[in-house]
Design an enzyme around this catalytic site. Structure first.
Site, PDB file in Angstrom:
ATOM      1  N   GLU A   1      -6.614  -7.382  -0.707  1.00 20.13           N
ATOM      2  CA  GLU A   1      -7.066  -7.349   0.685  1.00 20.13           C
ATOM      3  C   GLU A   1      -8.513  -6.884   0.741  1.00 20.13           C
ATOM      4  O   GLU A   1      -8.890  -5.931   0.053  1.00 20.13           O
ATOM      5  CB  GLU A   1      -6.285  -6.308   1.497  1.00 20.13           C
TER       6      GLU A   1
ATOM      7  N   GLU B   1       0.830  -1.205   0.000  1.00 22.34           N
ATOM      8  CA  GLU B   1       0.000   0.000   0.000  1.00 22.34           C
ATOM      9  C   GLU B   1       0.867   1.259   0.000  1.00 22.34           C
ATOM     10  O   GLU B   1       0.816   2.075   0.942  1.00 22.34           O
ATOM     11  CB  GLU B   1      -0.963   0.012   1.185  1.00 22.34           C
TER      12      GLU B   1
HETATM   13  C1  GAL Z   1      -4.259  -2.301   5.043  1.00 22.80           C
HETATM   14  C2  GAL Z   1      -2.874  -2.880   5.203  1.00 22.80           C
HETATM   15  C3  GAL Z   1      -2.867  -4.169   5.999  1.00 22.80           C
HETATM   16  C4  GAL Z   1      -3.748  -4.044   7.201  1.00 22.80           C
HETATM   17  C5  GAL Z   1      -5.137  -3.661   6.771  1.00 22.80           C
HETATM   18  C6  GAL Z   1      -6.119  -3.567   7.915  1.00 22.80           C
HETATM   19  O1  GAL Z   1      -4.191  -0.914   4.898  1.00 22.80           O
HETATM   20  O2  GAL Z   1      -2.284  -3.110   3.956  1.00 22.80           O
HETATM   21  O3  GAL Z   1      -1.532  -4.459   6.373  1.00 22.80           O
HETATM   22  O4  GAL Z   1      -3.218  -3.081   8.059  1.00 22.80           O
HETATM   23  O5  GAL Z   1      -5.099  -2.418   6.137  1.00 22.80           O
HETATM   24  O6  GAL Z   1      -7.408  -3.194   7.470  1.00 22.80           O
END
Ligand code: GAL
Length: 711
Positions: free
Chosen positions: A318, A161
């Protein structure tokens, strides 16, 4: 730009290309060795075929400046491979270890007030720091060398990210790099002074070294300086992405390189349409933002991601199985939402569905963030839902590689307008570009009309209807493209606060909306923003908030579709349309919200001959997205309601359902979602999704814009 996106997808180790990815971020370094065996057992049970590894592992891999520890990563890579699980391997550069920040505090970012962003969290590094880059790239080189030929490796995951916490750095490194970027953009100081309008407030520069990032100032900093700093900050991270990618590509030319975008943060930090050409496939992270438009926003974001990826399959890197940990109140997902959210991304072109994270952490800041294996363990509804989703994704294997079908209507989502329209010292601070665009999308969903969300650089002529909300920053070239589009028969709809400034944030003169006045047949002398709570009533029972325009109709061909009935603009035009040959250009001068936009949009779409492809009973209750491949079409029907929706009037083989038991219907056979039930009527479960496999209906030949009839 989007069109140049090089697309190289994962090559699965077993050669089984016909599968959707399913998995998570996996952080085995947080757990003792014995848990790893249980992890891979459960991954197999759930149908996991890919994990992202080593994202935050720098301190573990390089415990001190001159010692390395790859043993644990070797073992977990081997274990995953032995269990048929592929690895999207991170370069591990996301969070610098304490030894590095202690010896080199000059890599720490600085905020606009000159405060150091200290270690203690993550991503505390300056995007432009040569010292950070030297150490990070040494790690990338070591990772590429050690794992480049590992049979589990299927993709490289650059950093994580990029820009999530460190996009705007105001340090000395940033100042130096910003000056270099400006020299490249403007060539000489005279051009910069002109672009930044420095005659205002005695800001004229006589030497490059005088130029700074827009640090805390006595009052509003120069708007073009701010805009350029945001452009520069996106470019600086893109440059860093390139630096890591170069090393990876030269070491392993056959392994695709990606990084996870954050398309829907609601903050216009990174220009992802501009980054897309730098990744081999687009990957995105999405987290639901609770509220009345939460589902619509998810679809909007997935749709936008797909178009940033040029319509090619992309990777959902994610999302969450349930609650996150970083909102003021972290809501659990309701039954069905886990699968529905995942499948909505697939509907919009995702060929992989991954979560943050595999096993819920027991310690650290994210211990209350949901995961595939919750604190409760495998005996949990969460893990059962995860396993069911894995099963559904297997049934969807035939969808792999198919493209999202282009819609006939599109919303232009323009990064420059997003950034520039929300800067300070504007007519109102309440304008929210993302929200306005989302409202138009919600209205389209409510009407059951498919639409694409596209960057402005897209080939506009592909669409019969183009909606350009709040297109604040409009270059002469951009205005020319819109003019050409309408004159070629396209139907343009634009709104208040469009066509206001050029690329330097200089107001177009002579009346608003500058270069669109003639096309729209209107002229605005003055804006009329509304105070909080104030409304303006329009004809047809419509109510405007936030904004009004003082419109003069300047062309006999301009129709007034609705006028203001109350307020300062009473009696004046509020919504207009001017036809030009086969095309038209419409203007909506106030904020109607998504409900208010529905009738307006219905009228404009009907005139353009664009309608819903859904049977009437499903419109608004179900979202339709179509993927297509060879002779096949996959219709994803996403239930937008909390009630079962009868799925009558659509033929096709029911390829999959989520949740699986959906037979609450009018006589169809329940095949339990095994996909062999053939054509049937049935219901889509509350918050459920049905996927129909249908024969391909040929794409209709393109007639001149707007002359086709509603399907
Ligand atoms: C994203 C990040 C992850 C985790 C996730 C939690 O921004 O890439 O490592 O922190 O959020 O929602």
């Amino acid at each position: 730009m989007t069109e140049n996106t090089t697309h190289r997808w994962i090559r699965w180790p077993d050669g089984g290309q016909q599968q959707l990815g399913f998995g998570a971020d996996y952080n085995p370094e947080q757990w003792p060795r014995e848990v790893w065996d249980e992890d891979v057992r459960l991954m197999r049970e759930a149908g996991v075929n890919i994990v992202s590894l080593a994202i935050f592992s720098w301190a573990r891999l390089q415990p001190t400046a001159d010692s390395w520890d790859f043993g644990w990563l070797d073992r977990i890579m081997d274990l995953l491979h032995a269990n048929g699980i592929a690895v999207d391997l991170a370069t591990a550069t996301a969070s610098p270890p304490p030894w590095l920040t202690a010896t080199h505090p000059e890599i720490l970012p600085m905020d606009r007030e000159g405060r150091v962003i200290w270690p203690g969290g993550r991503q505390h590094w300056r995007p432009t720091s040569p010292v950070f880059r030297e150490h990070a790239l040494a790690l990338v080189t070591a990772m590429a060398k050690r794992y480049g030929t590992h049979p589990a490796l299927v993709a490289w995951h650059v950093n994580n990210e990029l820009g999530c916490h460190n996009v705007y750095d105001y340090s000395e490194d940033a100042a130096l790099a910003f000056r270099g970027w400006l020299q490249h953009r403007y060539g000489n100081l005279e051009a910069l002074n002109h672009a930044w309008g420095t005659a205002f407030w005695s800001q004229t520069y006589s030497g490059w070294e005088q130029i700074l990032p827009p640090r805390l100032a006595a009052t509003h900093p120069n708007p073009t300086q701010q805009l350029d700093f945001k452009r520069f900050s996106s470019d600086a991270l893109k440059d860093y992405l390139r630096a890591e990618s170069e090393i990876l590509r030269s070491a392993t030319p056959d392994v695709p390189v990606t990084t996870n975008f954050m398309v829907s943060t609601g903050i216009p930090a990174m220009d992802y349409a501009d980054w897309a050409a730098d990744v081999d496939f687009v990957a995105n992270d999405h987290y639901v933002r609770p509220g009345p438009q939460a589902m619509d926003e998810l679809s909007f974001s997935a749709n936008r991601t797909s178009n940033i990826a040029g319509g090619k399959p992309w990777f959902l890197m994610e999302h969450s199985t349930g609650a996150v940990n970083w909102q003021p109140i972290n809501l659990a997902k309701k039954p069905g939402e886990l699968a529905r959210d995942s499948l909505t991304h697939v509907a919009h072109g995702a060929d992989a569905v991954c979560f943050f994270q595999w096993r819920q952490s027991s310690r650290g800041a994210e211990k209350f963030h949901s995961a595939m294996v919750p604190h409760a363990g495998e005996d949990s509804d969460m893990f059962r839902s995860v396993t069911e989703l894995g099963h559904t994704l297997k049934q969807l294997a035939p969808v792999t590689g198919s493209r999202r079908r282009r819609a006939r209507a599109a919303i232009i989502f323009d990064w420059n307008s997003w950034v520039a329209s929300e800067q300070d010292s504007h007519p109102t601070s309440r304008f929210n570009y993302h929200q306005e665009a989302l409202d138009w999308y919600s209205a389209l969903l409510a009407l059951g009309v498919r639409a694409d969300v596209v960057p402005f650089e897209t080939e506009l002529g592909q669409y019969d209807v183009l909606i350009a909300p709040g297109l604040y920053l409009l270059t002469a070239d951009g205005a020319g493209r819109l003019n050409d589009y309408v004159h070629a028969g396209g139907h343009l709809v634009t709104t208040y606060f469009s066509g206001i400034v050029n690329e330097h944030d200089h107001a177009w003169l002579g009346g608003y909306p500058g270069p669109l006045r003639e096309l729209l047949g209107i002229r605005i002398q003055e804006f009329g923003p509304l105070a909080d709570g104030d409304t303006a009533e329009l004809d047809h029972g419509l109510t405007g908030t936030l904004w009004t325009d003082r419109i003069d109709v300047t062309d006999g061909a301009t129709e007034v579709l609705a006028s203001y009935k109350t307020g300062d603009q009473a009696g004046r035009a509020a919504i207009t349309r001017r036809r030009t040959g086969e095309g038209s250009a419409a203007y909506v001068s106030t904020r109607l919200g998504h409900h208010g936009l529905e009738p307006v949009l219905a009228q404009l779409l009907a005139a353009a001959g664009v309608g819903s492809e859904l049977p009437e009973a499903l419109r608004g209750r179900v979202e339709l997205a179509i993927r297509e491949n060879g002779d096949s079409e996959f219709w994803f029907l996403v239930n937008r309601t909390a009630d079962a929706v009868p799925l009558a009037g659509l033929d096709g083989q029911r390829l999959a359902d989520a949740p699986v038991s959906t037979d609450m219907n009018d006589g169809g056979t329940n095949d339990g979602g095994t996909g062999d039930g053939g054509t049937r009527d049935g219901a889509i479960a509350p918050r459920g999704v049905a996927i129909l496999h249908r024969g391909r209906t040929p794409e209709r030949p393109r007639a001149p814009h707007g002359t086709e009839s509603t399907r």
